[in-house]
Design an enzyme around this catalytic site. Structure first.
Site, short mmCIF file in Angstrom:
data_model
loop_
_atom_site.label_atom_id
_atom_site.label_comp_id
_atom_site.label_asym_id
_atom_site.label_seq_id
_atom_site.Cartn_x
_atom_site.Cartn_y
_atom_site.Cartn_z
N LYS A 32 0.86 -1.18 0.00
CA LYS A 32 0.00 0.00 0.00
C LYS A 32 0.90 1.24 0.00
O LYS A 32 1.78 1.37 0.85
CB LYS A 32 -0.89 0.02 1.23
CG LYS A 32 -1.92 1.15 1.19
CD LYS A 32 -2.83 1.10 2.39
CE LYS A 32 -2.25 1.78 3.60
NZ LYS A 32 -2.13 3.25 3.53
N ASP A 59 -3.30 4.53 -1.77
CA ASP A 59 -4.27 4.96 -0.76
C ASP A 59 -4.19 6.47 -0.52
O ASP A 59 -3.55 6.91 0.44
CB ASP A 59 -3.97 4.17 0.53
CG ASP A 59 -4.91 4.49 1.66
OD1 ASP A 59 -6.04 4.94 1.40
OD2 ASP A 59 -4.51 4.28 2.82
N LEU A 60 -4.83 7.24 -1.40
CA LEU A 60 -4.79 8.71 -1.24
C LEU A 60 -6.12 9.26 -0.72
O LEU A 60 -6.25 10.47 -0.52
CB LEU A 60 -4.41 9.38 -2.57
CG LEU A 60 -3.04 8.96 -3.13
CD1 LEU A 60 -2.77 9.65 -4.46
CD2 LEU A 60 -1.92 9.26 -2.14
N LYS A 61 -7.09 8.40 -0.54
CA LYS A 61 -8.38 8.76 0.10
C LYS A 61 -8.97 10.04 -0.49
O LYS A 61 -9.11 11.07 0.19
CB LYS A 61 -8.21 8.90 1.61
CG LYS A 61 -7.68 7.65 2.30
CD LYS A 61 -7.65 7.81 3.80
CE LYS A 61 -7.09 6.60 4.50
NZ LYS A 61 -5.65 6.40 4.33
N ASP A 64 -13.57 15.18 -2.40
CA ASP A 64 -13.73 16.54 -2.94
C ASP A 64 -15.04 16.56 -3.73
O ASP A 64 -15.79 15.56 -3.73
CB ASP A 64 -12.51 16.88 -3.84
CG ASP A 64 -12.20 18.38 -3.84
OD1 ASP A 64 -13.15 19.18 -3.94
OD2 ASP A 64 -11.02 18.74 -3.74
N ILE A 65 -15.30 17.65 -4.43
CA ILE A 65 -16.52 17.69 -5.23
C ILE A 65 -16.38 16.68 -6.38
O ILE A 65 -15.26 16.35 -6.79
CB ILE A 65 -16.81 19.12 -5.77
CG1 ILE A 65 -15.65 19.62 -6.64
CG2 ILE A 65 -17.08 20.07 -4.61
CD1 ILE A 65 -15.97 20.91 -7.37
N PRO A 66 -17.51 16.17 -6.89
CA PRO A 66 -17.44 15.10 -7.89
C PRO A 66 -16.55 15.41 -9.09
O PRO A 66 -15.76 14.55 -9.52
CB PRO A 66 -18.91 14.92 -8.30
CG PRO A 66 -19.68 15.30 -7.08
CD PRO A 66 -18.91 16.42 -6.46
N THR A 124 -10.18 3.22 10.91
CA THR A 124 -10.01 2.26 12.01
C THR A 124 -9.39 2.91 13.25
O THR A 124 -9.34 2.30 14.32
CB THR A 124 -9.13 1.07 11.56
OG1 THR A 124 -7.93 1.59 10.95
CG2 THR A 124 -9.87 0.19 10.56
N ARG A 186 -3.27 -6.19 13.95
CA ARG A 186 -2.15 -6.32 14.88
C ARG A 186 -2.00 -7.77 15.32
O ARG A 186 -2.99 -8.49 15.47
CB ARG A 186 -2.40 -5.47 16.15
CG ARG A 186 -2.34 -3.96 15.94
CD ARG A 186 -0.90 -3.51 15.67
NE ARG A 186 -0.77 -2.07 15.53
CZ ARG A 186 -0.99 -1.36 14.41
NH1 ARG A 186 -1.39 -1.98 13.32
NH2 ARG A 186 -0.79 -0.07 14.37
N GLN A 195 -4.50 2.95 16.49
CA GLN A 195 -5.64 2.19 15.97
C GLN A 195 -6.62 1.85 17.10
O GLN A 195 -6.21 1.52 18.21
CB GLN A 195 -5.15 0.89 15.32
CG GLN A 195 -4.25 1.09 14.12
CD GLN A 195 -5.01 1.54 12.87
OE1 GLN A 195 -6.21 1.82 12.92
NE2 GLN A 195 -4.31 1.61 11.74
N GLY A 215 0.97 -2.29 8.50
CA GLY A 215 2.09 -1.35 8.42
C GLY A 215 3.12 -1.63 9.49
O GLY A 215 4.01 -2.48 9.34
N ARG A 216 2.97 -0.92 10.61
CA ARG A 216 4.02 -0.91 11.63
C ARG A 216 4.40 -2.27 12.19
O ARG A 216 5.55 -2.47 12.58
CB ARG A 216 3.62 0.06 12.75
CG ARG A 216 3.75 1.51 12.32
CD ARG A 216 2.99 2.46 13.19
NE ARG A 216 1.56 2.39 12.95
CZ ARG A 216 0.67 3.24 13.46
NH1 ARG A 216 1.07 4.22 14.25
NH2 ARG A 216 -0.62 3.11 13.18
#
Ligand SMILES: O=c1ccn([C@@H]2O[C@H](COP(=O)(O)O)[C@@H](O)[C@H]2O)c(=O)[nH]1
Length: 238
Positions: A32, A59-61, A64-66, A124, A186, A195, A215-216
């Site tokens: 990711k 993963d830039l999430k 914004d407006i459509p 999460t 985890r 988290q 991740g971690r």
């Protein structure tokens, strides 16, 4: 096999390259790429990983407006990554717009695979209490996450990002094929860090997870390769 995405939350490409040295075989690995490394390195990180035949979840999430999301998704579609993310709370029109952008990019650039959309439900790192108080939501966490997942499902998303704790309710209310990809993973011996809705790999699998993001637990482990193997073992054990 259902994917284990390693979250490459690093400052720059040098750090990523150093981390990758922990693995003798990287082809077909799943990672990711998040805001930190993408904002730092942009397309360089994508090219570096694609040259190694690594599957990418970018993963830039988007939120914004459509119109803006449609254009941004078009640009991301050109990168030929497997998945991108949008916030489900951006609503039906925004999710549809993201889909439209990705489909258009695939058409314009003759891509065989269209990039898939995963819609982030409730992060999460949010607890039910925090969600109810700060977002003025009058539902339980599983109800709210399922509500957002249904909007995503009905408007062109291929799946959602949620805690594994919500997978069953989402699958029941959408389709078994609708992807539930789970961060907040985890090992029992790990620290939860920031988290809140945390599940271990084995339990996530039992709860119907279609993929996990870690991740971690791997990137900060003393022996990242051993931690990755342990997670793969737990993930694939019955
Ligand atoms: O709800 C969400 C959405 C995205 N994430 C991302 O997943 C990883 C998790 O990292 P850990 O170190 O395993 O906690 C991270 O990149 C987040 O941006 C999430 O955790 N929750």
């Amino acid at each position: 096999m259902k994917p284990v995405f390693i979250a490459l939350d690093f400052h720059n490409l040098t750090e990523v390259k150093q981390f990758m040295k922990n693995f003798s075989q990287t082809n077909n690995m799943c990672v990711k790429v998040g805001m930190e490394i993408f904002y730092s390195e942009g397309k360089n990180i994508i090219e570096y990983l694609q040259n190694k035949d690594i599957n990418i979840f970018l993963d830039l999430k988007l939120y914004d407006i459509p119109t803006t999301v449609e254009k941004a998704a078009y640009e991301l579609g050109k990168l030929k990554v497997q998945y991108i993310t949008v916030h489900a709370s951006g609503g039906s029109k925004m999710i549809n717009a993201a889909k439209k952008g990705l489909v258009q990019a695939a058409k314009d650039y003759n891509l065989t695979d269209t990039t898939k959309i995963l819609a982030v439900t409730e992060l999460t790192s949010f607890s039910e209490t925090q969600m109810q108080q700060e977002q003025a939501v009058n539902k339980s966490m599983p109800e709210m996450v399922t509500h957002l997942a249904k909007i995503a499902y009905q408007n062109g998303a291929d799946g959602v990002i949620c805690s594994a704790l919500e997978n069953e309710m989402i699958h029941q209310n959408t389709s078994e094929e609708f992807l539930c990809v789970n961060p907040g993973i985890r090992l029992s011996s790990d620290n939860n860090d920031d988290q809140q809705r945390v599940v271990n790999p084995k339990k996530a699998r039992k709860l119907g997870s279609n993929g996990i993001v870690v991740g971690r637990s791997i990137t900060k482990a003393e022996k990242p390769n051993a931690a990755y193997k342990q997670i793969l073992n737990e993930w694939s054990s019955k």
